[in-house]
Design a protein around this motif. Structure first.
Motif, PDB file in Angstrom:
ATOM      1  N   ALA A   1       0.809  -1.221   0.000  1.00 26.75           N
ATOM      2  CA  ALA A   1       0.000   0.000   0.000  1.00 26.75           C
ATOM      3  C   ALA A   1       0.840   1.268   0.000  1.00 26.75           C
ATOM      4  O   ALA A   1       0.450   2.283  -0.590  1.00 26.75           O
ATOM      5  CB  ALA A   1      -0.950  -0.003   1.208  1.00 26.75           C
ATOM      6  N   GLY A   2       1.999   1.227   0.651  1.00 24.16           N
ATOM      7  CA  GLY A   2       2.841   2.420   0.701  1.00 24.16           C
ATOM      8  C   GLY A   2       3.330   2.872  -0.656  1.00 24.16           C
ATOM      9  O   GLY A   2       3.552   4.070  -0.884  1.00 24.16           O
ATOM     10  N   GLU A   3       3.479   1.925  -1.596  1.00 31.75           N
ATOM     11  CA  GLU A   3       3.931   2.251  -2.944  1.00 31.75           C
ATOM     12  C   GLU A   3       2.792   2.256  -3.954  1.00 31.75           C
ATOM     13  O   GLU A   3       2.868   2.949  -4.975  1.00 31.75           O
ATOM     14  CB  GLU A   3       4.981   1.239  -3.417  1.00 31.75           C
TER      15      GLU A   3
ATOM     16  N   PRO B   1       3.271   9.218  -3.017  1.00 35.75           N
ATOM     17  CA  PRO B   1       2.962   7.865  -2.557  1.00 35.75           C
ATOM     18  C   PRO B   1       2.620   7.878  -1.067  1.00 35.75           C
ATOM     19  O   PRO B   1       3.222   8.632  -0.283  1.00 35.75           O
ATOM     20  CB  PRO B   1       4.254   7.089  -2.815  1.00 35.75           C
ATOM     21  N   LEU B   2       1.688   7.042  -0.674  1.00 41.87           N
ATOM     22  CA  LEU B   2       1.261   6.985   0.724  1.00 41.87           C
ATOM     23  C   LEU B   2       2.438   6.769   1.665  1.00 41.87           C
ATOM     24  O   LEU B   2       2.526   7.396   2.735  1.00 41.87           O
ATOM     25  CB  LEU B   2       0.235   5.853   0.887  1.00 41.87           C
ATOM     26  N   GLY B   3       3.368   5.904   1.268  1.00 43.45           N
ATOM     27  CA  GLY B   3       4.468   5.548   2.147  1.00 43.45           C
ATOM     28  C   GLY B   3       5.479   6.649   2.402  1.00 43.45           C
ATOM     29  O   GLY B   3       6.312   6.521   3.307  1.00 43.45           O
TER      30      GLY B   3
ATOM     31  N   ASN C   1      -0.084  11.816   9.220  1.00 47.96           N
ATOM     32  CA  ASN C   1      -0.986  12.022   8.093  1.00 47.96           C
ATOM     33  C   ASN C   1      -1.560  10.700   7.593  1.00 47.96           C
ATOM     34  O   ASN C   1      -2.725  10.625   7.189  1.00 47.96           O
ATOM     35  CB  ASN C   1      -0.248  12.747   6.961  1.00 47.96           C
ATOM     36  N   VAL C   2      -0.756   9.654   7.606  1.00 48.43           N
ATOM     37  CA  VAL C   2      -1.262   8.338   7.218  1.00 48.43           C
ATOM     38  C   VAL C   2      -2.358   7.898   8.182  1.00 48.43           C
ATOM     39  O   VAL C   2      -3.407   7.383   7.766  1.00 48.43           O
ATOM     40  CB  VAL C   2      -0.114   7.306   7.180  1.00 48.43           C
ATOM     41  N   ALA C   3      -2.152   8.112   9.474  1.00 49.94           N
ATOM     42  CA  ALA C   3      -3.155   7.743  10.471  1.00 49.94           C
ATOM     43  C   ALA C   3      -4.439   8.549  10.271  1.00 49.94           C
ATOM     44  O   ALA C   3      -5.544   8.008  10.407  1.00 49.94           O
ATOM     45  CB  ALA C   3      -2.599   7.962  11.875  1.00 49.94           C
ATOM     46  N   MET C   4      -4.304   9.831   9.948  1.00 47.11           N
ATOM     47  CA  MET C   4      -5.489  10.659   9.695  1.00 47.11           C
ATOM     48  C   MET C   4      -6.293  10.122   8.535  1.00 47.11           C
ATOM     49  O   MET C   4      -7.524  10.041   8.581  1.00 47.11           O
ATOM     50  CB  MET C   4      -5.074  12.106   9.433  1.00 47.11           C
TER      51      MET C   4
ATOM     52  N   THR D   1      -5.824   0.906   6.039  1.00 46.80           N
ATOM     53  CA  THR D   1      -5.901   0.784   7.495  1.00 46.80           C
ATOM     54  C   THR D   1      -4.789  -0.106   8.039  1.00 46.80           C
ATOM     55  O   THR D   1      -4.158   0.208   9.055  1.00 46.80           O
ATOM     56  CB  THR D   1      -7.276   0.226   7.897  1.00 46.80           C
ATOM     57  N   ALA D   2      -4.535  -1.211   7.354  1.00 44.98           N
ATOM     58  CA  ALA D   2      -3.478  -2.114   7.796  1.00 44.98           C
ATOM     59  C   ALA D   2      -2.106  -1.452   7.693  1.00 44.98           C
ATOM     60  O   ALA D   2      -1.261  -1.594   8.592  1.00 44.98           O
ATOM     61  CB  ALA D   2      -3.517  -3.403   6.980  1.00 44.98           C
ATOM     62  N   PHE D   3      -1.882  -0.725   6.605  1.00 44.91           N
ATOM     63  CA  PHE D   3      -0.603  -0.034   6.443  1.00 44.91           C
ATOM     64  C   PHE D   3      -0.433   1.032   7.525  1.00 44.91           C
ATOM     65  O   PHE D   3       0.645   1.179   8.108  1.00 44.91           O
ATOM     66  CB  PHE D   3      -0.525   0.612   5.064  1.00 44.91           C
ATOM     67  N   ALA D   4      -1.519   1.771   7.819  1.00 45.15           N
ATOM     68  CA  ALA D   4      -1.451   2.824   8.845  1.00 45.15           C
ATOM     69  C   ALA D   4      -1.147   2.243  10.209  1.00 45.15           C
ATOM     70  O   ALA D   4      -0.438   2.873  11.015  1.00 45.15           O
ATOM     71  CB  ALA D   4      -2.775   3.596   8.865  1.00 45.15           C
ATOM     72  N   ALA D   5      -1.697   1.066  10.487  1.00 49.32           N
ATOM     73  CA  ALA D   5      -1.435   0.444  11.802  1.00 49.32           C
ATOM     74  C   ALA D   5       0.042   0.174  12.010  1.00 49.32           C
ATOM     75  O   ALA D   5       0.557   0.253  13.132  1.00 49.32           O
ATOM     76  CB  ALA D   5      -2.240  -0.847  11.905  1.00 49.32           C
ATOM     77  N   GLU D   6       0.744  -0.136  10.931  1.00 50.03           N
ATOM     78  CA  GLU D   6       2.183  -0.368  11.020  1.00 50.03           C
ATOM     79  C   GLU D   6       2.969   0.929  11.187  1.00 50.03           C
ATOM     80  O   GLU D   6       4.107   0.909  11.647  1.00 50.03           O
ATOM     81  CB  GLU D   6       2.673  -1.098   9.764  1.00 50.03           C
ATOM     82  N   ARG D   7       2.351   2.035  10.799  1.00 51.90           N
ATOM     83  CA  ARG D   7       3.035   3.337  10.836  1.00 51.90           C
ATOM     84  C   ARG D   7       2.580   4.205  11.997  1.00 51.90           C
ATOM     85  O   ARG D   7       2.982   5.362  12.089  1.00 51.90           O
ATOM     86  CB  ARG D   7       2.754   4.104   9.534  1.00 51.90           C
ATOM     87  N   THR D   8       1.714   3.700  12.855  1.00 54.67           N
ATOM     88  CA  THR D   8       1.151   4.521  13.938  1.00 54.67           C
ATOM     89  C   THR D   8       2.257   5.106  14.790  1.00 54.67           C
ATOM     90  O   THR D   8       3.096   4.383  15.324  1.00 54.67           O
ATOM     91  CB  THR D   8       0.217   3.682  14.829  1.00 54.67           C
ATOM     92  N   PRO D   9       2.267   6.452  14.955  1.00 59.07           N
ATOM     93  CA  PRO D   9       3.323   7.067  15.761  1.00 59.07           C
ATOM     94  C   PRO D   9       3.158   6.725  17.238  1.00 59.07           C
ATOM     95  O   PRO D   9       2.048   6.475  17.706  1.00 59.07           O
ATOM     96  CB  PRO D   9       3.123   8.568  15.513  1.00 59.07           C
TER      97      PRO D   9
END
Length: 265
Positions: free
Chosen positions: A186-188, A218-220, A226-229, A255-263
């Motif tokens: 998803a990040g790419e 790209p999202l990543g 911002n990804v979480a938002m 949502t899954a990608f954001a969970a990995e990036r949650t600050p």
């Protein structure tokens, strides 16, 4: 600066989900347009897509006023080639209370074609946006009627796209467009598209200029906040809006990608 010129800077000012709102910020003259446009990219974009420019006769005078403001010869098409932003002109006829689109120079649209919108009033222009008529139309009409020359307002939005191309004309159903997207890529594979929009009234012709500066990343590459938002926002879009944006086709992966990036808290 109240609105930046990149996706990461724009997203904190953009509406997340929930009820529609204009979300306007007052801008100075120096904050109006991107200061370092890629004019070669603009020329190529207009040359390769002639339908980007759509004009009515009423657009001639305000187009020339706008071009003069930007220090270029010509009218609306030349003005849009001289800036990063796409440009639209709206006026209100003497026998009408509504504003209509009288000219568009839009090389990088977000899933719409200028020819389909030319001549339409504001409410019809925004008809595809779920909730616009009920939540926002009256306020937008009032804003347009009372906007004074010399004052510039800006706002921004966001879209999730399956392509990083600046001109996005979605083809096929969302589940087909986003079929290649997974939580792992998803990040790419997902691209965040933000339009930096401005509104101002031209002092001589009294037309309203609407500019659209498109920024895509790209999202990543975006900040974790911002990804979480974005992940929260796709879950709270007003009824019907998520479907129009194709959210069901990419929401799980985002949502899954954001969970990995949650600050961290």
């Amino acid at each position: 600066m109240t609105l930046g010129f990149c996706v990461d800077a724009l997203l904190p000012k953009a509406r997340g989900g929930g009820q529609l709102r204009m979300g306007l910020s007052r801008l100075s003259e120096g904050e109006w347009l991107q200061p370092d446009p890629d004019l070669a990219a603009r020329a190529d974009a207009f040359d390769e897509w002639p339908e980007a420019v759509q004009l009515t006769p009423e657009a001639e005078a305000p187009g020339r006023e706008l071009a003069a403001m930007l220090g270029v010869n010509g009218a609306l098409p030349e003005a849009a080639r001289a800036a990063h932003e796409d440009m639209c002109l709206l006026t209100r006829a003497k026998n009408e209370e509504i504003y209509r689109l009288i000219g568009a120079a839009v090389a990088w649209p977000t899933d719409w074609r200028p020819a389909d919108k030319l001549g339409l009033p504001l409410r019809a222009l925004h008809a595809p946006i779920a909730g616009y008529d009920e939540q926002l139309a009256t306020g937008v009409d009032r804003f347009m009627a009372t906007l004074r020359p010399g004052i510039i307002y800006g706002r921004c939005n966001w879209f999730i796209a399956p392509t990083g191309a600046r001109r996005w004309l979605a083809e096929g159903e969302p589940h087909e467009q986003f079929a290649h997207v997974t939580p792992d890529n998803a990040g790419e594979a997902l691209f965040v598209r933000s339009e930096r929009q401005t509104l101002r009234r031209l002092p001589e012709t009294n037309a309203i200029l609407f500019t659209i500066g498109v920024h895509v990343e790209p999202l990543g590459t975006l900040a974790a906040q911002n990804v979480a938002m974005l992940a929260r926002a796709v879950e709270t879009l007003v009824s019907g809006e998520g479907d129009r944006r194709g959210a069901p086709a990419y929401a799980d992966a985002l949502t899954a990608f954001a969970a990995e990036r949650t600050p961290p808290c």
